[in-house]
Motif scaffolding. Structure first.
Motif, short mmCIF file in Angstrom:
data_model
loop_
_atom_site.label_atom_id
_atom_site.label_comp_id
_atom_site.label_asym_id
_atom_site.label_seq_id
_atom_site.Cartn_x
_atom_site.Cartn_y
_atom_site.Cartn_z
N GLY A 62 47.80 39.16 43.79
CA GLY A 62 46.47 38.74 44.22
C GLY A 62 45.47 38.87 43.08
N ILE A 63 44.54 37.93 43.01
CA ILE A 63 43.62 37.87 41.87
C ILE A 63 42.79 39.15 41.77
N MET A 64 42.28 39.60 42.91
CA MET A 64 41.40 40.78 42.89
C MET A 64 42.15 42.01 42.38
N ALA A 65 43.33 42.25 42.91
CA ALA A 65 44.11 43.42 42.50
C ALA A 65 44.49 43.32 41.03
N ASP B 162 40.84 34.19 34.39
CA ASP B 162 39.58 33.46 34.47
C ASP B 162 38.44 34.36 34.92
N LEU C 192 46.79 33.57 35.84
CA LEU C 192 45.64 32.85 35.27
C LEU C 192 44.36 33.03 36.08
N GLY C 193 44.50 33.30 37.38
CA GLY C 193 43.32 33.48 38.22
C GLY C 193 42.49 34.66 37.75
N VAL D 207 36.12 36.37 49.54
CA VAL D 207 34.95 37.10 49.04
C VAL D 207 33.66 36.74 49.78
N PRO E 234 34.96 40.24 40.44
CA PRO E 234 35.41 41.43 41.16
C PRO E 234 34.81 42.74 40.64
N SER F 84 37.22 32.09 48.30
CA SER F 84 38.08 33.10 47.68
C SER F 84 37.58 33.29 46.25
N VAL F 85 38.20 34.20 45.50
CA VAL F 85 37.79 34.41 44.11
C VAL F 85 37.77 33.08 43.38
N LYS F 86 38.78 32.28 43.66
CA LYS F 86 39.02 31.07 42.88
C LYS F 86 38.30 29.82 43.40
N GLY G 240 44.10 33.69 49.20
CA GLY G 240 43.94 34.88 48.38
C GLY G 240 42.72 35.66 48.85
N ASP G 241 42.21 36.51 47.95
CA ASP G 241 41.14 37.42 48.34
C ASP G 241 39.89 36.68 48.79
N GLN H 124 48.72 33.64 40.17
CA GLN H 124 48.61 35.03 40.63
C GLN H 124 49.99 35.56 41.03
N PHE I 100 33.54 34.47 41.87
CA PHE I 100 33.25 35.84 42.27
C PHE I 100 33.73 36.77 41.16
#
Lengths: 121, 364
Positions: B36-39, B225, B221-222, A35, B316, A57-59, A32-33, B33, B314
Protein backbone atom coordinates in the motif's frame (compact mmCIF):
# COMPACT_ATOMS: atom_id res chain seq x y z
CA UNK A 1 -32.84 -7.38 4.48
CA UNK A 2 -30.93 -8.08 1.29
CA UNK A 3 -27.64 -6.86 -0.13
CA UNK A 4 -27.13 -6.12 -3.81
CA UNK A 5 -24.05 -5.19 -5.81
CA UNK A 6 -23.29 -3.08 -8.88
CA UNK A 7 -20.71 -3.67 -11.56
CA UNK A 8 -19.09 -0.41 -10.38
CA UNK A 9 -18.31 -2.13 -7.06
CA UNK A 10 -20.91 -0.58 -4.79
CA UNK A 11 -22.96 -2.56 -2.30
CA UNK A 12 -26.50 -1.61 -1.36
CA UNK A 13 -28.10 -3.09 1.74
CA UNK A 14 -31.88 -2.75 1.71
CA UNK A 15 -33.59 -1.96 5.03
CA UNK A 16 -37.30 -1.45 4.41
CA UNK A 17 -37.85 1.56 2.13
CA UNK A 18 -34.30 2.72 2.60
CA UNK A 19 -30.89 1.33 1.75
CA UNK A 20 -27.32 1.82 2.95
CA UNK A 21 -24.68 2.22 0.24
CA UNK A 22 -20.93 1.71 0.33
CA UNK A 23 -18.09 0.40 -1.81
CA UNK A 24 -17.00 -3.22 -1.80
CA UNK A 25 -13.86 -4.61 -0.17
CA UNK A 26 -12.59 -5.32 -3.67
CA UNK A 27 -13.04 -1.66 -4.67
CA UNK A 28 -11.43 -0.42 -1.46
CA UNK A 29 -8.46 -2.71 -2.01
CA UNK A 30 -8.08 -1.55 -5.63
CA UNK A 31 -8.25 2.12 -4.64
CA UNK A 32 -5.64 1.74 -1.94
CA UNK A 33 -5.41 4.10 1.00
CA UNK A 34 -8.48 6.34 1.04
CA UNK A 35 -7.55 9.84 2.17
CA UNK A 36 -10.77 11.78 1.55
CA UNK A 37 -14.40 11.03 0.79
CA UNK A 38 -16.68 13.67 -0.68
CA UNK A 39 -20.26 12.87 0.23
CA UNK A 40 -23.48 14.45 -1.07
CA UNK A 41 -25.70 16.71 1.01
CA UNK A 42 -28.57 15.12 2.89
CA UNK A 43 -31.83 15.77 1.03
CA UNK A 44 -30.26 15.63 -2.40
CA UNK A 45 -31.85 13.27 -4.94
CA UNK A 46 -30.04 11.16 -7.50
CA UNK A 47 -31.07 9.11 -10.47
CA UNK A 48 -29.56 5.67 -10.83
CA UNK A 49 -26.06 6.01 -12.32
CA UNK A 50 -25.54 9.65 -11.30
CA UNK A 51 -22.21 10.58 -9.75
CA UNK A 52 -23.03 10.62 -6.05
CA UNK A 53 -19.70 10.72 -4.18
CA UNK A 54 -15.97 10.83 -4.81
CA UNK A 55 -13.30 8.74 -3.12
CA UNK A 56 -9.77 10.12 -3.10
CA UNK A 57 -6.89 7.74 -2.61
CA UNK A 58 -3.25 8.84 -2.32
CA UNK A 59 -2.93 8.42 -6.06
CA UNK A 60 -6.25 9.31 -7.67
CA UNK A 61 -9.90 10.36 -7.40
CA UNK A 62 -12.66 7.87 -8.21
CA UNK A 63 -16.37 8.52 -8.64
CA UNK A 64 -19.05 6.58 -6.82
CA UNK A 65 -22.36 6.31 -8.71
CA UNK A 66 -25.84 6.10 -7.28
CA UNK A 67 -26.70 2.39 -7.48
CA UNK A 68 -30.41 3.23 -7.45
CA UNK A 69 -32.54 6.36 -7.69
CA UNK A 70 -33.55 8.07 -4.49
CA UNK A 71 -33.06 10.79 -1.91
CA UNK A 72 -30.12 10.92 0.49
CA UNK A 73 -31.50 10.68 4.02
CA UNK A 74 -28.16 10.37 5.85
CA UNK A 75 -24.44 10.44 5.12
CA UNK A 76 -21.55 8.94 7.07
CA UNK A 77 -20.01 12.11 8.51
CA UNK A 78 -17.44 10.04 10.41
CA UNK A 79 -15.57 9.53 7.13
CA UNK A 80 -14.59 13.19 7.15
CA UNK A 81 -12.17 12.65 10.02
CA UNK A 82 -11.48 8.98 9.39
CA UNK A 83 -11.55 8.27 5.63
CA UNK A 84 -9.38 5.19 6.23
CA UNK A 85 -12.49 3.50 7.64
CA UNK A 86 -13.41 2.81 4.01
CA UNK A 87 -10.35 0.53 3.80
CA UNK A 88 -10.72 -0.91 7.29
CA UNK A 89 -14.44 -1.75 7.19
CA UNK A 90 -15.83 -1.20 3.69
CA UNK A 91 -18.97 -3.23 4.35
CA UNK A 92 -19.52 -1.83 7.85
CA UNK A 93 -18.45 1.48 9.41
CA UNK A 94 -17.11 2.59 6.03
CA UNK A 95 -20.61 3.05 4.58
CA UNK A 96 -21.23 6.18 2.51
CA UNK A 97 -24.90 7.14 2.44
CA UNK A 98 -28.40 6.06 3.37
CA UNK A 99 -30.81 6.52 0.51
CA UNK A 100 -34.63 6.49 0.35
CA UNK A 101 -35.49 4.16 -2.50
CA UNK A 102 -37.49 5.83 -5.30
CA UNK A 103 -38.05 2.66 -7.30
CA UNK A 104 -37.54 -0.70 -5.62
CA UNK A 105 -37.76 -2.52 -8.96
CA UNK A 106 -34.28 -1.14 -9.80
CA UNK A 107 -32.88 -3.61 -7.27
CA UNK A 108 -33.82 -6.45 -9.59
CA UNK A 109 -31.24 -5.28 -12.09
CA UNK A 110 -28.39 -5.51 -9.58
CA UNK A 111 -26.22 -8.49 -8.72
CA UNK A 112 -26.40 -10.71 -5.67
CA UNK A 113 -23.21 -11.59 -3.82
CA UNK A 114 -22.53 -14.76 -5.81
CA UNK A 115 -22.93 -12.93 -9.13
CA UNK A 116 -20.71 -10.08 -7.88
CA UNK A 117 -17.99 -12.46 -6.80
CA UNK A 118 -18.09 -13.94 -10.28
CA UNK A 119 -17.95 -10.40 -11.74
CA UNK A 120 -14.69 -9.60 -9.92
CA UNK A 121 -13.47 -13.12 -10.65
CA UNK B 1 0.86 0.58 -25.46
CA UNK B 2 -0.58 -2.86 -24.83
CA UNK B 3 0.84 -4.97 -22.05
CA UNK B 4 2.43 -7.28 -24.59
CA UNK B 5 4.63 -4.44 -25.82
CA UNK B 6 5.79 -3.35 -22.40
CA UNK B 7 9.40 -3.69 -21.38
CA UNK B 8 10.24 -5.52 -18.19
CA UNK B 9 13.02 -4.70 -15.78
CA UNK B 10 15.42 -7.40 -14.54
CA UNK B 11 13.38 -7.45 -11.31
CA UNK B 12 10.05 -8.26 -12.97
CA UNK B 13 9.80 -11.76 -11.51
CA UNK B 14 10.67 -10.45 -8.05
CA UNK B 15 7.99 -7.73 -8.22
CA UNK B 16 5.36 -10.32 -9.08
CA UNK B 17 6.59 -12.68 -6.38
CA UNK B 18 6.37 -9.82 -3.85
CA UNK B 19 2.76 -9.11 -4.85
CA UNK B 20 3.54 -5.87 -6.66
CA UNK B 21 0.59 -4.37 -8.53
CA UNK B 22 2.08 -3.96 -11.99
CA UNK B 23 1.10 -0.99 -14.16
CA UNK B 24 2.39 0.43 -17.44
CA UNK B 25 4.76 3.33 -16.83
CA UNK B 26 6.98 4.98 -19.47
CA UNK B 27 6.78 1.85 -21.59
CA UNK B 28 7.66 -0.49 -18.72
CA UNK B 29 5.64 -2.81 -16.54
CA UNK B 30 6.37 -1.38 -13.08
CA UNK B 31 5.06 -1.98 -9.55
CA UNK B 32 2.87 0.93 -8.41
CA UNK B 33 2.58 -0.59 -4.93
CA UNK B 34 3.08 -3.73 -2.85
CA UNK B 35 1.37 -3.51 0.55
CA UNK B 36 0.00 0.00 0.00
CA UNK B 37 1.24 3.47 -0.90
CA UNK B 38 0.74 4.94 2.56
CA UNK B 39 2.57 2.14 4.38
CA UNK B 40 5.39 2.16 1.83
CA UNK B 41 5.72 5.93 2.01
CA UNK B 42 5.89 5.86 5.80
CA UNK B 43 8.33 2.97 5.83
CA UNK B 44 10.70 4.92 3.60
CA UNK B 45 10.51 7.96 5.88
CA UNK B 46 11.02 5.81 9.00
CA UNK B 47 13.41 3.04 7.91
CA UNK B 48 14.54 2.10 4.40
CA UNK B 49 12.80 1.39 1.11
CA UNK B 50 14.11 -0.38 -1.98
CA UNK B 51 12.94 0.98 -5.33
CA UNK B 52 13.47 -0.56 -8.77
CA UNK B 53 14.30 2.32 -11.08
CA UNK B 54 15.83 0.17 -13.80
CA UNK B 55 13.49 1.77 -16.33
CA UNK B 56 15.63 4.90 -16.20
CA UNK B 57 18.32 5.37 -18.83
CA UNK B 58 21.96 4.82 -17.95
CA UNK B 59 24.87 5.72 -20.23
CA UNK B 60 28.54 6.52 -20.20
CA UNK B 61 30.11 9.27 -22.26
CA UNK B 62 33.81 9.19 -23.03
CA UNK B 63 35.65 11.74 -25.15
CA UNK B 64 35.64 15.50 -25.63
CA UNK B 65 33.56 16.60 -22.66
CA UNK B 66 33.10 20.13 -23.93
CA UNK B 67 30.89 18.62 -26.67
CA UNK B 68 28.63 17.05 -24.05
CA UNK B 69 28.77 20.09 -21.78
CA UNK B 70 27.32 22.30 -24.54
CA UNK B 71 24.08 20.31 -24.31
CA UNK B 72 23.57 20.54 -20.54
CA UNK B 73 23.75 23.20 -17.82
CA UNK B 74 26.46 21.74 -15.59
CA UNK B 75 30.10 22.83 -15.37
CA UNK B 76 31.81 19.56 -16.30
CA UNK B 77 35.30 20.98 -15.83
CA UNK B 78 34.39 21.42 -12.16
CA UNK B 79 32.96 17.90 -11.80
CA UNK B 80 35.57 16.11 -9.73
CA UNK B 81 36.09 12.35 -9.61
CA UNK B 82 33.60 10.92 -7.12
CA UNK B 83 31.08 13.74 -7.59
CA UNK B 84 27.57 13.84 -9.02
CA UNK B 85 25.54 16.83 -10.23
CA UNK B 86 21.90 17.38 -11.06
CA UNK B 87 21.65 19.05 -14.45
CA UNK B 88 19.23 19.92 -17.26
CA UNK B 89 19.05 19.21 -20.97
CA UNK B 90 17.53 22.38 -22.46
CA UNK B 91 16.25 22.86 -26.01
CA UNK B 92 17.09 25.83 -28.22
CA UNK B 93 14.14 27.79 -26.80
CA UNK B 94 15.35 27.24 -23.24
CA UNK B 95 12.63 24.65 -22.50
CA UNK B 96 13.60 21.58 -20.53
CA UNK B 97 13.95 18.35 -22.55
CA UNK B 98 14.95 16.39 -19.47
CA UNK B 99 16.59 16.55 -16.08
CA UNK B 100 19.41 14.15 -15.39
CA UNK B 101 22.29 13.17 -13.15
CA UNK B 102 25.85 13.45 -14.42
CA UNK B 103 28.62 11.92 -12.35
CA UNK B 104 32.23 10.84 -12.40
CA UNK B 105 32.37 7.52 -10.55
CA UNK B 106 35.72 6.62 -12.15
CA UNK B 107 38.37 7.91 -14.57
CA UNK B 108 36.41 6.76 -17.60
CA UNK B 109 34.42 9.78 -18.74
CA UNK B 110 31.08 10.59 -17.14
CA UNK B 111 28.09 8.48 -16.14
CA UNK B 112 24.59 9.69 -16.98
CA UNK B 113 21.19 8.74 -15.55
CA UNK B 114 18.16 10.11 -17.43
CA UNK B 115 14.39 9.70 -17.25
CA UNK B 116 12.75 6.60 -18.71
CA UNK B 117 10.21 8.39 -20.90
CA UNK B 118 12.85 10.61 -22.48
CA UNK B 119 15.86 8.33 -22.63
CA UNK B 120 15.74 7.50 -26.33
CA UNK B 121 15.41 11.15 -27.36
CA UNK B 122 18.06 12.24 -24.85
CA UNK B 123 20.59 9.68 -26.01
CA UNK B 124 19.89 10.40 -29.68
CA UNK B 125 20.41 14.11 -29.06
CA UNK B 126 23.66 13.54 -27.19
CA UNK B 127 25.01 11.00 -29.70
CA UNK B 128 24.26 13.29 -32.62
CA UNK B 129 25.77 16.41 -31.09
CA UNK B 130 28.94 14.64 -29.95
CA UNK B 131 29.51 12.61 -33.11
CA UNK B 132 33.22 12.38 -33.91
CA UNK B 133 34.10 13.96 -30.57
CA UNK B 134 33.13 11.33 -28.10
CA UNK B 135 31.35 8.04 -27.59
CA UNK B 136 28.03 7.58 -25.86
CA UNK B 137 27.62 4.02 -24.65
CA UNK B 138 24.05 3.21 -23.62
CA UNK B 139 24.17 0.84 -20.66
CA UNK B 140 20.98 -1.09 -21.36
CA UNK B 141 22.35 -4.12 -19.55
CA UNK B 142 22.46 -2.41 -16.18
CA UNK B 143 19.77 -2.26 -13.50
CA UNK B 144 19.27 0.67 -11.13
CA UNK B 145 18.08 0.33 -7.55
CA UNK B 146 17.42 3.08 -5.04
CA UNK B 147 17.80 2.42 -1.32
CA UNK B 148 16.21 5.34 0.50
CA UNK B 149 15.42 6.32 4.05
CA UNK B 150 17.11 7.16 7.34
CA UNK B 151 18.26 3.56 7.84
CA UNK B 152 19.65 3.10 4.31
CA UNK B 153 23.08 4.05 5.65
CA UNK B 154 22.97 1.29 8.27
CA UNK B 155 22.22 -1.29 5.58
CA UNK B 156 24.96 0.07 3.35
CA UNK B 157 27.43 0.14 6.25
CA UNK B 158 27.00 -3.63 6.59
CA UNK B 159 27.06 -4.52 2.87
CA UNK B 160 29.44 -1.96 1.37
CA UNK B 161 31.02 -0.03 4.27
CA UNK B 162 33.03 2.35 2.09
CA UNK B 163 29.91 3.43 0.22
CA UNK B 164 28.31 4.43 3.52
CA UNK B 165 31.16 6.90 4.08
CA UNK B 166 30.12 9.06 1.13
CA UNK B 167 28.16 12.27 1.61
CA UNK B 168 25.24 13.58 -0.45
CA UNK B 169 25.99 13.75 -4.20
CA UNK B 170 29.20 11.72 -4.02
CA UNK B 171 29.62 8.55 -6.07
CA UNK B 172 32.04 5.77 -6.87
CA UNK B 173 32.60 2.08 -7.54
CA UNK B 174 32.12 -0.26 -4.59
CA UNK B 175 32.06 -3.96 -4.06
CA UNK B 176 28.46 -4.80 -3.16
CA UNK B 177 27.94 -8.49 -2.39
CA UNK B 178 30.67 -9.47 -4.81
CA UNK B 179 29.53 -7.19 -7.63
CA UNK B 180 31.19 -4.03 -8.90
CA UNK B 181 28.46 -1.45 -8.29
CA UNK B 182 28.34 2.23 -9.18
CA UNK B 183 26.79 3.80 -6.09
CA UNK B 184 25.87 7.41 -5.45
CA UNK B 185 24.56 8.98 -2.28
CA UNK B 186 21.43 10.54 -3.71
CA UNK B 187 17.82 9.80 -4.50
CA UNK B 188 14.35 11.11 -5.18
CA UNK B 189 12.61 10.96 -1.81
CA UNK B 190 14.13 13.81 0.20
CA UNK B 191 15.68 11.20 2.48
CA UNK B 192 19.28 10.11 2.85
CA UNK B 193 19.97 7.16 0.58
CA UNK B 194 21.79 5.58 -2.31
CA UNK B 195 21.30 4.83 -5.97
CA UNK B 196 22.92 1.59 -7.04
CA UNK B 197 23.79 0.70 -10.64
CA UNK B 198 24.60 -2.97 -11.17
CA UNK B 199 24.71 -5.42 -14.07
CA UNK B 200 21.20 -6.60 -14.94
CA UNK B 201 22.25 -10.21 -14.39
CA UNK B 202 23.07 -9.44 -10.74
CA UNK B 203 19.98 -7.35 -10.01
CA UNK B 204 17.65 -10.06 -8.73
CA UNK B 205 20.26 -11.50 -6.37
CA UNK B 206 21.28 -8.11 -4.98
CA UNK B 207 17.71 -6.85 -4.62
CA UNK B 208 16.80 -10.00 -2.66
CA UNK B 209 19.86 -9.55 -0.45
CA UNK B 210 18.91 -5.93 0.26
CA UNK B 211 15.31 -6.92 1.00
CA UNK B 212 16.58 -9.58 3.41
CA UNK B 213 17.95 -6.78 5.62
CA UNK B 214 15.59 -6.10 8.51
CA UNK B 215 15.15 -2.37 7.74
CA UNK B 216 14.29 -2.78 4.06
CA UNK B 217 10.94 -3.19 2.32
CA UNK B 218 10.08 -2.95 -1.39
CA UNK B 219 8.51 0.35 -2.42
CA UNK B 220 6.49 1.02 -5.56
CA UNK B 221 6.13 4.00 -7.88
CA UNK B 222 3.11 5.32 -5.98
CA UNK B 223 5.10 6.05 -2.85
CA UNK B 224 8.04 7.22 -4.96
CA UNK B 225 5.70 9.92 -6.29
CA UNK B 226 4.29 10.97 -2.91
CA UNK B 227 7.79 11.00 -1.37
CA UNK B 228 9.30 13.16 -4.11
CA UNK B 229 6.31 15.51 -4.10
CA UNK B 230 6.64 16.13 -0.36
CA UNK B 231 10.37 16.70 -0.91
CA UNK B 232 9.55 19.38 -3.51
CA UNK B 233 11.32 17.48 -6.29
CA UNK B 234 10.08 17.93 -9.87
CA UNK B 235 8.64 15.11 -11.94
CA UNK B 236 9.67 15.46 -15.58
CA UNK B 237 6.75 15.82 -17.99
CA UNK B 238 4.59 17.23 -15.22
CA UNK B 239 6.37 19.89 -13.15
CA UNK B 240 8.65 20.79 -16.02
CA UNK B 241 8.80 20.06 -19.71
CA UNK B 242 9.97 21.59 -22.95
CA UNK B 243 7.50 24.48 -22.60
CA UNK B 244 9.03 25.64 -19.33
CA UNK B 245 12.43 27.20 -18.75
CA UNK B 246 14.69 26.59 -15.74
CA UNK B 247 13.74 30.10 -14.58
CA UNK B 248 10.02 29.30 -14.54
CA UNK B 249 10.69 25.88 -13.02
CA UNK B 250 12.84 27.56 -10.31
CA UNK B 251 15.71 25.28 -11.27
CA UNK B 252 18.33 27.93 -11.98
CA UNK B 253 20.42 26.40 -9.20
CA UNK B 254 21.03 23.57 -11.69
CA UNK B 255 22.54 26.03 -14.19
CA UNK B 256 26.18 26.38 -13.14
CA UNK B 257 27.49 29.91 -12.66
CA UNK B 258 30.17 29.75 -15.41
CA UNK B 259 27.54 28.47 -17.83
CA UNK B 260 25.24 31.41 -16.99
CA UNK B 261 28.11 33.80 -17.56
CA UNK B 262 29.19 32.18 -20.83
CA UNK B 263 25.59 31.72 -22.01
CA UNK B 264 26.72 28.67 -23.93
CA UNK B 265 23.94 26.15 -23.28
CA UNK B 266 20.97 25.71 -25.65
CA UNK B 267 18.44 28.48 -25.22
CA UNK B 268 20.82 30.43 -22.98
CA UNK B 269 19.92 33.85 -24.39
CA UNK B 270 16.22 33.27 -23.69
CA UNK B 271 16.85 31.77 -20.28
CA UNK B 272 19.26 34.47 -19.11
CA UNK B 273 17.01 37.28 -20.38
CA UNK B 274 14.10 35.77 -18.46
CA UNK B 275 16.33 35.34 -15.42
CA UNK B 276 17.22 39.04 -15.57
CA UNK B 277 13.68 40.28 -16.17
CA UNK B 278 11.88 37.78 -13.96
CA UNK B 279 9.47 35.14 -15.30
CA UNK B 280 5.74 35.79 -15.78
CA UNK B 281 4.90 32.49 -14.15
CA UNK B 282 6.81 30.19 -11.86
CA UNK B 283 6.63 26.86 -10.11
CA UNK B 284 5.31 26.97 -6.56
CA UNK B 285 4.08 24.60 -3.90
CA UNK B 286 0.63 24.71 -2.33
CA UNK B 287 -1.21 23.14 0.57
CA UNK B 288 -4.94 22.81 1.14
CA UNK B 289 -7.48 20.89 3.18
CA UNK B 290 -10.01 18.28 2.09
CA UNK B 291 -9.94 16.85 -1.42
CA UNK B 292 -6.50 16.96 -3.04
CA UNK B 293 -6.18 19.02 -6.23
CA UNK B 294 -4.68 16.86 -8.96
CA UNK B 295 -2.61 17.59 -12.05
CA UNK B 296 -4.46 19.84 -14.48
CA UNK B 297 -6.66 21.55 -11.88
CA UNK B 298 -7.17 25.26 -12.59
CA UNK B 299 -6.03 27.85 -10.06
CA UNK B 300 -8.09 31.02 -9.64
CA UNK B 301 -7.85 34.23 -7.68
CA UNK B 302 -10.68 36.78 -7.55
CA UNK B 303 -12.38 35.01 -10.45
CA UNK B 304 -9.36 35.04 -12.76
CA UNK B 305 -7.35 32.02 -13.83
CA UNK B 306 -3.82 32.48 -12.49
CA UNK B 307 -2.30 29.04 -12.96
CA UNK B 308 -2.53 25.28 -13.14
CA UNK B 309 -1.60 22.35 -10.92
CA UNK B 310 1.20 20.17 -12.32
CA UNK B 311 1.43 17.61 -9.48
CA UNK B 312 -0.97 17.09 -6.65
CA UNK B 313 -1.94 14.46 -4.17
CA UNK B 314 -2.11 13.49 -0.57
CA UNK B 315 1.13 13.85 1.35
CA UNK B 316 1.20 11.04 3.92
CA UNK B 317 3.94 12.66 6.04
CA UNK B 318 2.33 16.10 5.80
CA UNK B 319 -1.02 14.49 6.58
CA UNK B 320 -2.90 16.46 3.94
CA UNK B 321 -3.02 17.45 0.30
CA UNK B 322 0.10 19.03 -1.23
CA UNK B 323 1.00 19.94 -4.76
CA UNK B 324 3.05 21.90 -7.24
CA UNK B 325 1.68 24.42 -9.69
CA UNK B 326 2.67 27.16 -12.09
CA UNK B 327 1.14 30.49 -11.16
CA UNK B 328 1.51 34.08 -12.33
CA UNK B 329 4.56 35.41 -10.51
CA UNK B 330 2.62 38.08 -8.60
CA UNK B 331 0.77 35.29 -6.75
CA UNK B 332 3.85 33.11 -6.15
CA UNK B 333 4.68 34.44 -2.69
CA UNK B 334 4.32 31.82 0.06
CA UNK B 335 1.25 32.52 2.15
CA UNK B 336 -0.81 33.83 -0.78
CA UNK B 337 -4.38 32.57 -0.58
CA UNK B 338 -5.64 31.03 -3.82
CA UNK B 339 -8.51 28.82 -4.94
CA UNK B 340 -8.20 25.60 -6.90
CA UNK B 341 -11.03 24.09 -8.90
CA UNK B 342 -11.56 20.49 -7.87
CA UNK B 343 -14.55 18.97 -9.67
CA UNK B 344 -15.72 22.48 -10.64
CA UNK B 345 -15.78 23.63 -7.03
CA UNK B 346 -13.36 26.36 -5.91
CA UNK B 347 -11.48 25.19 -2.85
CA UNK B 348 -9.18 27.34 -0.73
CA UNK B 349 -5.46 26.63 -0.90
CA UNK B 350 -2.30 28.45 0.15
CA UNK B 351 0.95 28.96 -1.73
CA UNK B 352 3.57 27.21 0.40
CA UNK B 353 7.31 27.00 0.60
CA UNK B 354 8.87 23.74 -0.57
CA UNK B 355 9.96 21.20 0.46
CA UNK B 356 6.82 20.28 2.38
CA UNK B 357 8.87 17.78 4.39
CA UNK B 358 12.40 18.64 5.44
CA UNK B 359 15.05 17.06 3.22
CA UNK B 360 17.37 14.88 5.25
CA UNK B 361 20.38 14.41 2.99
CA UNK B 362 23.63 13.35 4.64
CA UNK B 363 26.17 16.10 4.21
CA UNK B 364 28.75 14.80 6.69
Amino acid sequence: MSTHFTKDHEWIRVEGDEAVVGITAYAAEQLGDVVFVELPATGKSFSQGDEMAVVESVKAASEVYAPVSGEIVAVNDALEDAPQTVNEAPAGDGWFVRIKLADKSQLDGLMDEAAYNQHIG
Amino acid sequence: MSDANLHHTPLDALHIELGGRMVPFAGYSMPVQYEGIMAEHNHTRDAAGLFDVSHMGQARYVGDESALEKLITADLTALQPGEQKYTLLPNEQGGILDDLMVSRPDADGVFLVVNAATKEADFARIAKATQGKGTLEILADRALLALQGPKAKDVMARLAPDAAKMVFMQCGHFDLLGTDAIISRSGYTGEDGFEISIPAAEADRIARALLAEAEVKPIGLGARDSLRLEAGLCLYGHDMDETKTPVEATLMWAVAKPRRERKDFPGAETVMAMFADGPQRKRVGFTMAGAPAREGAEIVKDGNTIGVVTSGGFGPTVGGPVGMAYVDTEFAVPGTEIEILVRDKARPATIAKMPFVEQRYYRG
